[in-house]
Design a protein around this motif. Structure first.
Motif, PDB file in Angstrom:
ATOM      1  N   TYR A  65       0.858  -1.184   0.000  1.00  0.00           N
ATOM      2  CA  TYR A  65       0.000   0.000   0.000  1.00  0.00           C
ATOM      3  C   TYR A  65       0.898   1.239   0.000  1.00  0.00           C
ATOM      4  N   PHE A  66       0.714   2.132  -0.920  1.00  0.00           N
ATOM      5  CA  PHE A  66       1.546   3.322  -0.965  1.00  0.00           C
ATOM      6  C   PHE A  66       0.888   4.393  -1.814  1.00  0.00           C
ATOM      7  N   GLU A  67       1.364   5.617  -1.642  1.00  0.00           N
ATOM      8  CA  GLU A  67       0.896   6.724  -2.459  1.00  0.00           C
ATOM      9  C   GLU A  67       1.799   6.895  -3.670  1.00  0.00           C
ATOM     10  N   ILE A  68       1.188   7.195  -4.791  1.00  0.00           N
ATOM     11  CA  ILE A  68       1.968   7.481  -6.000  1.00  0.00           C
ATOM     12  C   ILE A  68       2.169   8.990  -6.073  1.00  0.00           C
ATOM     13  N   PRO A  69       3.405   9.451  -5.990  1.00  0.00           N
ATOM     14  CA  PRO A  69       3.638  10.899  -5.969  1.00  0.00           C
ATOM     15  C   PRO A  69       3.763  11.526  -7.352  1.00  0.00           C
ATOM     16  N   ARG A  70       3.438  10.789  -8.410  1.00  0.00           N
ATOM     17  CA  ARG A  70       3.558  11.343  -9.761  1.00  0.00           C
ATOM     18  C   ARG A  70       2.530  10.692 -10.672  1.00  0.00           C
ATOM     19  N   THR A  71       2.379  11.250 -11.865  1.00  0.00           N
ATOM     20  CA  THR A  71       1.493  10.643 -12.851  1.00  0.00           C
ATOM     21  C   THR A  71       2.182   9.426 -13.469  1.00  0.00           C
ATOM     22  N   PHE A  72       1.393   8.556 -14.062  1.00  0.00           N
ATOM     23  CA  PHE A  72       1.963   7.382 -14.716  1.00  0.00           C
ATOM     24  C   PHE A  72       1.050   6.984 -15.868  1.00  0.00           C
ATOM     25  N   GLN A  73       1.607   6.243 -16.805  1.00  0.00           N
ATOM     26  CA  GLN A  73       0.844   5.788 -17.962  1.00  0.00           C
ATOM     27  C   GLN A  73       0.445   4.333 -17.850  1.00  0.00           C
ATOM     28  N   CYS A  74       1.278   3.553 -17.170  1.00  0.00           N
ATOM     29  CA  CYS A  74       1.082   2.108 -17.193  1.00  0.00           C
ATOM     30  C   CYS A  74       1.488   1.498 -15.859  1.00  0.00           C
ATOM     31  N   LEU A  75       0.697   0.572 -15.367  1.00  0.00           N
ATOM     32  CA  LEU A  75       1.024  -0.227 -14.193  1.00  0.00           C
ATOM     33  C   LEU A  75       1.450  -1.604 -14.683  1.00  0.00           C
ATOM     34  N   SER A  76       2.666  -2.002 -14.336  1.00  0.00           N
ATOM     35  CA  SER A  76       3.215  -3.247 -14.890  1.00  0.00           C
ATOM     36  C   SER A  76       3.657  -4.189 -13.790  1.00  0.00           C
ATOM     37  N   PHE A  77       3.539  -5.465 -14.073  1.00  0.00           N
ATOM     38  CA  PHE A  77       4.012  -6.522 -13.186  1.00  0.00           C
ATOM     39  C   PHE A  77       4.975  -7.403 -13.985  1.00  0.00           C
ATOM     40  N   TYR A  78       6.207  -7.505 -13.533  1.00  0.00           N
ATOM     41  CA  TYR A  78       7.223  -8.306 -14.212  1.00  0.00           C
ATOM     42  C   TYR A  78       7.520  -9.551 -13.394  1.00  0.00           C
ATOM     43  N   ILE A  79       7.563 -10.705 -14.064  1.00  0.00           N
ATOM     44  CA  ILE A  79       7.988 -11.951 -13.433  1.00  0.00           C
ATOM     45  C   ILE A  79       9.448 -12.203 -13.800  1.00  0.00           C
ATOM     46  N   LYS A 110      -2.665  -0.344 -19.009  1.00  0.00           N
ATOM     47  CA  LYS A 110      -2.671   1.099 -19.187  1.00  0.00           C
ATOM     48  C   LYS A 110      -3.565   1.742 -18.131  1.00  0.00           C
ATOM     49  N   LYS A 111      -3.187   2.936 -17.732  1.00  0.00           N
ATOM     50  CA  LYS A 111      -3.923   3.640 -16.685  1.00  0.00           C
ATOM     51  C   LYS A 111      -5.408   3.768 -17.032  1.00  0.00           C
ATOM     52  N   GLU A 112      -5.696   4.081 -18.304  1.00  0.00           N
ATOM     53  CA  GLU A 112      -7.098   4.263 -18.699  1.00  0.00           C
ATOM     54  C   GLU A 112      -7.868   2.945 -18.749  1.00  0.00           C
ATOM     55  N   ASP A 113      -7.155   1.807 -18.729  1.00  0.00           N
ATOM     56  CA  ASP A 113      -7.817   0.501 -18.781  1.00  0.00           C
ATOM     57  C   ASP A 113      -8.026  -0.115 -17.405  1.00  0.00           C
ATOM     58  N   LEU A 114      -7.475   0.498 -16.364  1.00  0.00           N
ATOM     59  CA  LEU A 114      -7.576  -0.093 -15.025  1.00  0.00           C
ATOM     60  C   LEU A 114      -9.028  -0.267 -14.588  1.00  0.00           C
ATOM     61  N   CYS A 115      -9.882   0.691 -14.968  1.00  0.00           N
ATOM     62  CA  CYS A 115     -11.287   0.614 -14.549  1.00  0.00           C
ATOM     63  C   CYS A 115     -12.007  -0.593 -15.137  1.00  0.00           C
ATOM     64  N   LYS A 116     -11.498  -1.145 -16.241  1.00  0.00           N
ATOM     65  CA  LYS A 116     -12.138  -2.305 -16.867  1.00  0.00           C
ATOM     66  C   LYS A 116     -12.068  -3.548 -15.981  1.00  0.00           C
ATOM     67  N   TYR A 117     -11.065  -3.581 -15.099  1.00  0.00           N
ATOM     68  CA  TYR A 117     -10.843  -4.781 -14.300  1.00  0.00           C
ATOM     69  C   TYR A 117     -11.274  -4.599 -12.848  1.00  0.00           C
ATOM     70  N   ASN A 134      10.286  -2.971 -27.904  1.00  0.00           N
ATOM     71  CA  ASN A 134       9.055  -2.558 -28.568  1.00  0.00           C
ATOM     72  C   ASN A 134       7.869  -2.561 -27.603  1.00  0.00           C
ATOM     73  N   SER A 135       7.921  -3.435 -26.600  1.00  0.00           N
ATOM     74  CA  SER A 135       6.811  -3.517 -25.648  1.00  0.00           C
ATOM     75  C   SER A 135       6.959  -2.518 -24.506  1.00  0.00           C
ATOM     76  N   GLU A 136       8.117  -1.866 -24.413  1.00  0.00           N
ATOM     77  CA  GLU A 136       8.371  -0.951 -23.301  1.00  0.00           C
ATOM     78  C   GLU A 136       8.109   0.509 -23.676  1.00  0.00           C
ATOM     79  N   VAL A 137       7.434   0.734 -24.793  1.00  0.00           N
ATOM     80  CA  VAL A 137       7.219   2.104 -25.271  1.00  0.00           C
ATOM     81  C   VAL A 137       6.311   2.872 -24.321  1.00  0.00           C
ATOM     82  N   GLN A 138       6.710   4.106 -24.013  1.00  0.00           N
ATOM     83  CA  GLN A 138       5.863   5.009 -23.240  1.00  0.00           C
ATOM     84  C   GLN A 138       6.340   6.438 -23.497  1.00  0.00           C
TER      85      GLN A 138
END
Length: 817
Positions: free
Chosen positions: A81-95, A113-120, A135-139
């Motif tokens: 649990y933490f506060e995000i002190p900045r804007t972001f475009q994507c939340l990612s989980f790496y294995i 993507k940030k705009e897709d979070l509400c879908k889940y 190519n997958s790390e574009v932002q």
């Protein structure tokens, strides 16, 4: 794994002629429900992997799980649990696959993507792992200005010229955890042409300012004809496009692709075309056809977005909530009803506890709901053991209030266990060949003794607020079970040991007592210690009947070693991190540099050390701190920096990531906010080369140019924004309006028919002791929520129409048509 994020920003709108400032709150509650499955096997003879998962904001790692050894379906089960002190475009989980000698191998990732979070939201979902490549790390996004000019040459012919002004980029990805060295290539593409030009390389920045202009010849006519405006041949204009590619300069290694955009020339007219564009992956990028083979990751994401109004808007709701401790019965109060209608009580508990703490109402409210719990408690050994509103409020209150208490109490002994671990395995099934179980028992006994004695000797350090709550619990328990002389102790120890200290022992990283996860052997040792102190901390646990609470026979045998009078008597008595700093002096060549140091913060001083656990090389008394603020990245071209201003010159510190920097600023502000001489203004940048970079003042002792964010000192111990918490509670009531209305119907039914009827399926889960009082409170809540809906709806409409497509807030995605 549970992961929650709170992100703050700011904006404003005009409502009813008055300027209303809104604080934007983005609350993310993400549940990595604990497992990945079907990970791609290791190519060697041993197919198993040692896996861990990282949580990243864009490409910046903010948390990582423990390593799960030898598994292709690892179970993590951790909470963040933490506060995000900045804007972001994507939340990612790496294995990752952990490697001892080489760099850890990235198996795959899940990027949302940030705009897709509400879908889940509130949906448990299995996500297929995707391959990780450039190519997958574009932002990021790029700011362009394009224009078609008409030029007349010396011989009188007409030439069409394309002008491309590449201004800047924002939010480019990190490369290997560091700011990149970006440059851009600008190309005019067609069926038979590829004219390419290149910008200068910008060093160590994710937000490069290029401000370079390039010129391309588009068409040339055979003769000049006087026309009011030039025309471009259709066959050419349809096929030409401008392409911008962003790259990281690799110096001696291959350059890394950062993203691209394409703009057809046909969309350009006579006027200048200026816009922001989101960078896109390459259309012919490396796309694996076997992504299913990488495995899957299970997530449960809850995302909400709140907008905080000025304080006066919340007066009615705030007053109604703060009256809750005095409402009779407490089940008819607004705070209690909030817990009733929320599907997950944790959603209600977090803002409720923080609001009540802020207004000094937490002790009477917890006392009232705990008394309600005790009415339904029939046996002493089950007292406060369930997950009720009372116990959840107590848990959250202890996490907030007891953070420093845990650090001064447990951190030294946990450091010893984690840094110099002794073998403590006593399970016969898990013992290895040659292990001496008696030696392991003695080692475990030594650790348990040390942890237990540290806890029981720490009562003088226990925060006053926790002591006040425990005092109330003791008296309530003694009143409920007057014939049991020990219940007043077990009521307290249930929380102090079972729900506070034992949890911190088994997961020290969660409570910021350790910087990283302990290894598998140390985790096992901490689990055994935690199990033992849970039982030692419960009054009456030394009886034979309590030994049966251990499922494992070996734990029963081990616990017999502790059946001594001193432990029962002791129960009754119970009521640094590594960062970079800028050198204070100068080096031999006259420039100040950055050095890695170990920082330690107590309620008395901030110190830093060359080596961990060694004497400090410098200390700053907390009473001397004037302010603590963020430092602009441009000051030293470094991210995640903050400054501690304590005298004539500030101390500049670089944290390891944005979350860590935010937490240090918060902690330092909290311990120093009552200082008498705190500053009201500061310099957000540095004094370099004879002037302040922020305001260009040439005197180093010039008064600050920016108001301090911490504001005026206040005599409080915990920094809480009451309006922010009230807004969160409003949002929860608004989301659960159907349940409020159903509960209102239930109260009406009970009142009309003089008691509950047989068909109570719709509201049998609600606690309704007094239907009339509950009905009145529900009417007030519904009226307040409906009134607050109006300014929120106005803001949403204003916000949706205010951001022009192509602006920095709403950049263009894909090609312009």
């Amino acid at each position: 794994m549970c992961f929650q994020v709170l992100c703050c920003g700011g904006s404003e709108i005009l409502v009813a002629g008055n300027l209303i400032f809104f604080l934007c709150l983005k609350l993310l509650h993400c549940l990595l429900t604990g497992e990945a499955k079907n990970l791609v096997p290791y190519s060697g003879p041993n197919k198993m992997r040692d896996c861990f998962c990282t949580i990243n904001l864009d490409q910046e790692e903010v948390f990582r799980t423990q390593v799960v050894e030898k598994s292709l379906s690892p179970f993590f089960g951790e909470e963040f649990y933490f506060e995000i002190p900045r804007t972001f475009q994507c939340l990612s989980f790496y294995i990752y696959d952990k490697s001892v000698l080489q760099r850890d191998l990235r198996i795959g990732k899940v990027a949302i993507k940030k705009e897709d979070l509400c879908k889940y939201t509130s949906k448990e979902t299995w996500f297929l792992l995707q391959p990780v490549d450039s190519n997958s790390e574009v932002q990021g996004k790029v700011h362009l200005e394009l224009k078609l000019n008409e030029l007349i040459t010396d011989n009188g012919s007409v030439c069409q010229q394309l002008v491309v002004h590449i201004k800047e980029c924002h939010g480019l990805p990190l490369v290997n955890g560091q700011n990149c060295d970006p440059y851009a290539t600008v190309s005019l593409m067609g069926p038979s042409r590829n004219d390419q030009k290149k910008t200068k390389v910008k060093k160590k920045t994710s937000n490069p300012q290029f401000n370079e202009t390039f010129y391309f010849e588009v068409t040339r006519s055979s003769s000049y004809t006087k026309k009011s405006q030039f025309q471009v041949e259709e066959e050419d204009i349809e096929k030409l496009e401008v392409r911008i590619d962003l790259w990281n300069n690799g110096n001696l290694v291959q350059d890394v692709f950062l993203g691209e955009i394409k703009v057809p020339v046909k969309v350009l007219g006579n006027d200048s075309f200026q816009a922001w564009y989101l960078l896109q992956p390459r259309e012919n990028g490396n796309k694996s056809s076997k992504t299913d083979d990488l495995g899957s990751l299970r997530l449960n994401v809850c995302y909400t977005e709140d907008y905080v109004l000025p304080s006066e808007y919340y007066a009615s709701l705030r007053n109604l909530l703060l009256k809750s401790p005095d409402v009779q019965p407490v089940s008819a109060s607004a705070a209690y009803i909030l817990g009733e209608v929320c599907r997950d009580k944790y959603d209600a508990v977090l803002p409720l506890v923080r609001l009540l703490l802020h207004h000094q109402k937490i002790v009477p409210f917890v006392t009232a709901v705990a008394e309600l719990d005790l009415k339904d408690t029939q046996e002493v050994n089950t007292i406060f053991r369930g997950n009720t509103l009372a116990t959840r409020c107590l848990d959250e209150m202890m996490k907030i209030v007891g953070k420093h208490y845990l650090k001064v109490t447990l951190k030294p002994v946990l450091d010893e266990i984690c840094e110099s671990p002794k073998p403590c395995e006593i399970d016969p099934i898990k013992l290895k060949e040659g292990d001496n179980v008696e030696v392991h028992k003695e080692n475990l006994r030594y650790y348990v003794d040390k942890v237990f004695s540290t806890i029981v000797q720490s009562s003088i350090s226990c925060p006053t607020l926790m002591c006040d709550v425990f005092y109330s619990l003791r008296h309530l328990a003694a009143k409920r079970f007057p014939n049991d002389p020990h219940v007043q102790y077990s009521a307290v120890s249930s929380f102090v040991f079972l729900r506070f200290f034992a949890v911190a022992v088994v997961s020290p990283h969660t409570f910021h007592l350790r910087p990283h996860h302990p290894d598998a052997q140390t985790s096992r040792t901490l689990t055994l210690i935690s199990k033992t102190i849970q039982t030692l901390g419960s009054w009456g646990s030394l009886s034979k009947s309590k030994l049966s609470s251990f499922k494992e026979t070996f734990m029963c045998e081990f616990f017999k070693m502790f059946q001594e009078e001193k432990f029962t008597e002791a129960v009754q008595k119970v009521p640094t991190i590594e960062m970079y700093k800028r050198a204070q002096g100068r080096t031999r060549i006259g420039k100040k540099n950055f050095k890695k140091r170990w920082f330690c913060l107590t309620s008395r001083e901030l110190t830093y050390h060359k080596q961990r656990d060694k004497e400090p090389i410098y200390n700053i008394p907390i009473k001397n701190i004037l302010t603590v603020e963020k430092l602009e990245e441009s000051a030293f071209n470094r991210k995640n920096m903050f400054q501690v201003i304590y005298g004539e010159k500030p101390l500049y510190i670089q944290a390891n990531n944005c979350v860590e920097a935010s937490e240090w600023i918060e902690a330092l502000c909290r311990v120093s906010r009552c200082n008498q001489k705190r500053l009201s203004v500061y310099h957000p940048s540095a004094f370099l080369n004879g002037n302040w970079l922020c305001c260009k003042a040439t005197t180093e002792n010039t008064k600050g140019c920016t108001p301090c964010t911490a504001g005026v000192p206040a005599d409080i111990q915990i920094e809480i924004d009451g309006d922010r918490e009230t807004e969160r509670i409003y949002s929860l009531f608004a989301i659960n309006m159907p349940k409020l209305q159903k509960m209102e119907e239930a109260c009406g039914s009970i009142a009309v028919y003089q008691g509950p009827q047989k068909e109570l399926d719709d509201y049998s889960n609600f606690t309704i002791e007094d239907s009339v009082a509950t009905f009145q409170t529900l009417q007030q809540i519904i009226a307040i929520v409906e009134k607050l809906n109006e300014p929120h709806e106005k803001y949403r409409k204003k916000r949706s129409s205010s951001a022009k497509y192509g602006s920095e807030e709403n950049p263009i995605v894909g090609k312009v048509s």
